[in-house]
Design an enzyme around this catalytic site. Structure first.
Site, PDB file in Angstrom:
ATOM      1  N   ASP A 148     -11.381   2.584   3.948  1.00 23.96           N
ATOM      2  CA  ASP A 148     -11.787   1.182   3.818  1.00 23.96           C
ATOM      3  C   ASP A 148     -13.297   1.067   3.591  1.00 23.96           C
ATOM      4  OD1 ASP A 148      -9.703  -0.618   3.794  1.00 23.96           O
ATOM      5  OD2 ASP A 148      -9.597  -0.849   5.972  1.00 23.96           O
ATOM      6  N   LYS A 207       0.846  -1.208   0.000  1.00 25.00           N
ATOM      7  CA  LYS A 207       0.000   0.000   0.000  1.00 25.00           C
ATOM      8  C   LYS A 207       0.878   1.253   0.000  1.00 25.00           C
ATOM      9  CE  LYS A 207      -3.886  -2.183   2.306  1.00 25.00           C
ATOM     10  NZ  LYS A 207      -4.510  -2.561   3.568  1.00 25.00           N
ATOM     11  N   GLN A 249      -5.084  -1.703   9.742  1.00 26.35           N
ATOM     12  CA  GLN A 249      -4.939  -2.999   9.094  1.00 26.35           C
ATOM     13  C   GLN A 249      -5.517  -4.109   9.986  1.00 26.35           C
ATOM     14  OE1 GLN A 249      -3.460  -3.523   5.922  1.00 26.35           O
ATOM     15  NE2 GLN A 249      -4.237  -5.607   6.212  1.00 26.35           N
TER      16      GLN A 249
END
Ligand code: NAP
Length: 290
Positions: free
Chosen positions: A117, A50, A94
């Site tokens: 997200d 990422k 995460q």
């Protein structure tokens, strides 16, 4: 064969152009922060990937690594700081998290405007009820690949195999928003194959290697395989396998994503897309066409 790597590269190139376009006049580049708790090797690979992709499109990448034994309250305090930091336009924590930390408390604490997200209840609600939210990255990537393969989504029979909060449910909501006729199937559904055979669009997100066989697929259907299952080849070399038996499905499907090289690359590209959308909204810029 649907080339997810090429589609993701096109999306990243478009994002790079947008960052350039804003660059000269904006004092702040779009900023994406990733919070990682502990040292889970798979998470570390994702986080590095990422960060690399973020920098490549000209955005600012920020990483916050917290020790495995960090308290929930310390993590929530970091989230509050990121919510308030004007240089951070989007961030994510995460997953998975250590069992002590409640994932929902973490998701609920994220400012919905920075929730790249798309897991915050407000963004989930907006996806279902309409309005401008942030959409989860993997289903958004799947939708973009489907749009590339089909001229018209309205009226198509869409079947989503899997009902997780991060893939199956938002995927079904997105396809419904596109006026598809949507069926969601799962472990308690009767006769999975029969449902799949009706699908003009079949999205499979079960996490079971080779679950969907060639004779489950309607001839000409668009098949999106989200599954990422670790296996080994005949020589014992590690292998990534999808949820669809690719060789069988290739002969029947009209278009199909491979694993790897299908949905996976689109997920990170869509994370950057969400960061750009969040950036434009926070800075009062016109909604970008991406
Ligand atoms: P998950 O939370 O485990 O959910 C799996 C879903 O599939 C559940 O709804 C489950 O039904 C259903 N299911 C599992 N086995 C089934 C079977 N034999 N028959 C019918 N339904 C079945 O998984 P997830 O997070 O959605 O991820 C799914 C897969 O996608 C995994 O392989 C994951 O690694 C992959 N993935 C890939 C990406 C990417 O970027 N490419 C991103 C996210 C996930 P129940 O609800 O009834 O249990």
């Amino acid at each position: 064969m649907i080339d997810g790597r090429a589609a993701a590269a096109r999306l990243r190139a478009r994002l790079r152009d947008l960052v350039m376009e804003f660059g000269p006049t904006q004092d702040l580049a779009p900023g994406l922060a990733v919070v990682q708790v502990g040292d889970n090797p798979a998470s570390s690979v994702y986080v590095r990937g990422k960060a690399r992709a973020t920098v490549e499109v000209g955005m600012k990448s920020m990483e916050h690594k917290l020790p495995e034994d960090v308290s929930e309250s310390a993590l929530l305090a970091l989230i509050r700081r990121l919510n308030d930091d004007p240089a951070v336009h989007g961030f994510l924590v995460q997953l998975p998290l250590p069992a002590r930390i409640r994932p929902q408390a973490v998701v609920d604490a994220i400012d919905p405007a920075k929730d790249v997200d798309g897991f915050h209840p407000l963004n989930v609600g907006r996806l279902v009820s309409g309005g401008e939210g942030l959409v989860p990255c993997t289903p958004q990537g799947c939708l973009m690949l489907i749009r590339d393969s089909l001229d018209r989504l309205a009226g198509q029979e869409a079947v989503v195999l899997g009902r997780s909060n991060i893939v199956g449910k938002p995927m079904a909501a997105l396809l419904l928003r596109e006026d598809c006729t949507v069926t969601t199937i799962h472990t308690k559904s009767r006769d999975l194959a029969q449902h799949c055979r009706r699908a003009d669009i079949l999205v499979v997100a079960a996490g079971r290697a080779g679950l969907v066989r060639g004779d489950w697929i309607k001839p000409g259907a668009v098949v999106i395989d989200v599954g990422m299952n670790r296996g080994v080849d005949a020589d014992g070399k590690p292998l990534l396998l999808g949820d669809v038996d690719f060789d069988e499905a290739m002969d029947v499907a009209g278009a199909i994503t491979p694993v790897p090289g299908g949905v996976g690359p689109m997920t990170i590209a869509c994370l950057l897309r969400n960061t750009m959308i969040a950036y434009c909204r926070q800075r009062g810029l016109p909604a970008p066409e991406i």
